[in-house]
Scaffold this active site. Structure first.
Site, PDB file in Angstrom:
ATOM      1  N   CYS A 178     -17.302  -2.574  38.967  1.00  0.00           N
ATOM      2  CA  CYS A 178     -18.337  -1.775  38.306  1.00  0.00           C
ATOM      3  C   CYS A 178     -17.701  -0.543  37.677  1.00  0.00           C
ATOM      4  O   CYS A 178     -16.675  -0.643  37.003  1.00  0.00           O
ATOM      5  CB  CYS A 178     -19.490  -1.451  39.242  1.00  0.00           C
ATOM      6  SG  CYS A 178     -19.054  -0.589  40.761  1.00  0.00           S
ATOM      7  N   ARG A 179     -18.272   0.628  37.892  1.00  0.00           N
ATOM      8  CA  ARG A 179     -17.836   1.827  37.176  1.00  0.00           C
ATOM      9  C   ARG A 179     -16.598   2.478  37.762  1.00  0.00           C
ATOM     10  O   ARG A 179     -15.845   3.142  37.057  1.00  0.00           O
ATOM     11  CB  ARG A 179     -18.979   2.843  37.154  1.00  0.00           C
ATOM     12  CG  ARG A 179     -20.160   2.386  36.306  1.00  0.00           C
ATOM     13  CD  ARG A 179     -21.383   3.236  36.566  1.00  0.00           C
ATOM     14  NE  ARG A 179     -22.457   2.932  35.612  1.00  0.00           N
ATOM     15  CZ  ARG A 179     -23.711   3.316  35.784  1.00  0.00           C
ATOM     16  NH1 ARG A 179     -24.055   3.998  36.868  1.00  0.00           N
ATOM     17  NH2 ARG A 179     -24.620   3.013  34.867  1.00  0.00           N
TER      18      ARG A 179
END
Length: 221
Positions: A178-179
């Site tokens: 993800c981030r």
């Protein structure tokens, strides 16, 4: 110019930037904007703040020349002013994890409670991708995926995972990213996938860390 005047001028100027970073909401905004440009409305929703409050934080970051803006119609889009801004955040993030036990403890406690302590490094991921050994999932919002993603990653936003999980190969290892290391989307995805019987592991870092290493970036066709 006297030496003392020179030093005070330099350090005072630098301190203005560090003051802009001395707020947890603004650090989260920097982390968020590392994914790509966003409007104040989206940022406010992501950091669980009012639009007015998020706008104030963005103005502080803009005055410190950490973010820049562009206008499109009625919307103003914010982005990191340069790759060096993420570099500074990466260094601060890494130093905090190493030097502040409380930060490391919070991270470990959170991931231990979700059975997601185990993670794979970017180096190990690149080897597995070259050998075609894994399925790679990008569980960030679709808009962030469109702004750039790791090559061969499949976009499965976390809020759509339950709908798409049955389409994933049952016997192949799944890597989720993800981030970044403070993003919880990958942790949530790993838990859900394991509950469905899949072999799943999260990437230790995130897409901005991949870019920082100068590795190839893909965009949707």
């Amino acid at each position: 110019m006297e030496k003392r005047q020179f030093k005070e001028g330099v350090y005072s100027g630098i301190s203005q930037m560090t003051k802009a970073l001395s707020n947890p909401n603004r650090l989260e905004i920097i982390d968020l904007l590392a994914q790509g440009e966003k409007t104040v409305e989206v940022i406010a929703q992501e950091i669980n703040a009012s639009v007015a409050n998020a706008s104030q934080h963005l103005q502080v970051l803009k005055q410190a020349r950490l973010v820049s803006t562009r206008r499109q119609g009625h919307f103003i889009y914010y982005t990191l002013a340069s790759p060096e801004v993420f570099g500074a955040w990466y260094a601060l993030r890494s130093l905090s994890i190493r030097q502040i036990p409380e930060v490391k403890q919070v991270i470990d406690d959170f991931r231990h409670s979700r059975d997601s302590l185990e993670a794979i490094s970017i180096e190990a991921l690149t080897e597995k991708l070259e050998l075609d050994e894994v399925v790679l999932l990008d569980v960030r919002p679709a808009e962030e995926y469109r702004m750039g993603h790791i090559p061969r990653a499949i976009s499965v936003p976390i809020d759509q995972l339950d709908l798409q999980v049955k389409s994933l190969p049952a016997r192949q290892e799944i890597i989720v990213y993800c981030r970044g290391p403070f993003c919880v989307f990958a942790d949530e995805a790993v838990v859900r996938l394991k509950n469905q019987g899949y072999r799943a592991t999260r990437l230790e870092e995130g897409f901005p860390d991949w870019k920082r290493l100068g590795l190839p970036v893909a965009f949707p066709q």
